[in-house]
Design an enzyme around this catalytic site. Sequence first.
Site, PDB file in Angstrom:
ATOM      1  CG  ASP A  99     -81.108 -58.340  14.404  1.00  0.00           C
ATOM      2  OD1 ASP A  99     -79.704 -57.172  15.063  1.00  0.00           O
ATOM      3  OD2 ASP A  99     -81.720 -59.052  15.121  1.00  0.00           O
ATOM      4  CG  ASP A 102     -81.592 -49.610  19.291  1.00  0.00           C
ATOM      5  OD1 ASP A 102     -82.777 -49.081  18.603  1.00  0.00           O
ATOM      6  OD2 ASP A 102     -81.640 -49.789  20.563  1.00  0.00           O
ATOM      7  CB  THR A 103     -77.876 -48.289  21.452  1.00  0.00           C
ATOM      8  OG1 THR A 103     -76.733 -49.709  20.940  1.00  0.00           O
ATOM      9  CG2 THR A 103     -78.777 -47.811  22.305  1.00  0.00           C
TER      10      THR A 103
END
Length: 176
Positions: A99, A102-103
């Site tokens: 989805d 991020d990191t």
Amino acid sequence: MTDTNLLFSEEHIARRIDELAGEIAKGMPRDVLIVGLLKGSFVFVADLMRALHRRGAAPRIEFMRLSSYGLEMASSGEVHLLGDIPTDISGREILLVDDIVDTGRSLAYAIALLKQRGVLGIRTCALLDKPSRREVEVPMDFVGFTIEDVFVAGYGIDYAERYRDLPHIIVVGQAE
Ligand code: IMP
Ligand code: MG
């Protein structure tokens, strides 16, 4: 939630997924094996596979479940495997779908795991990408939308297990 929190409408998401499916259908085998990362990607995978079908592809679907954020807006930094793919995937071309990246830790973990299993190739796809948050470098092949460092929810994506049911994507706060 007011309209000011709206980031991507249902129609906007649908249009972008149709475009993404076009790119993927052009660049990958017709019977590509989609490996979705649970839980966040389940709505995206469901729409993406049908968009691929409309483009003449016939994707196979598997899911892998990785550890979640829990109830926080920040990741623990550690990734755990909660549920594995039940089938032999050696020799397959994989489209790894998440989805949000991020990191990058979840995607990096999944890539390493799949590589150990003798897959032919892995391409990555995420509906949302937050490049400013990256801690681990990961190859991004197909990206729906690049977004700022904001915490989002809806369209399968949760904030403390809420909002997965929204058909659109909202901003729920500033990350961190
Ligand atoms: P990463 O391992 O830090 O790249 O995190 C990836 C996972 O964290 C995603 O698959 C999401 O499940 C979750 N995540 C990252 N950003 C958000 C957000 O803004 N809202 C909800 N979940 C998020
Ligand atoms: Mg996720």
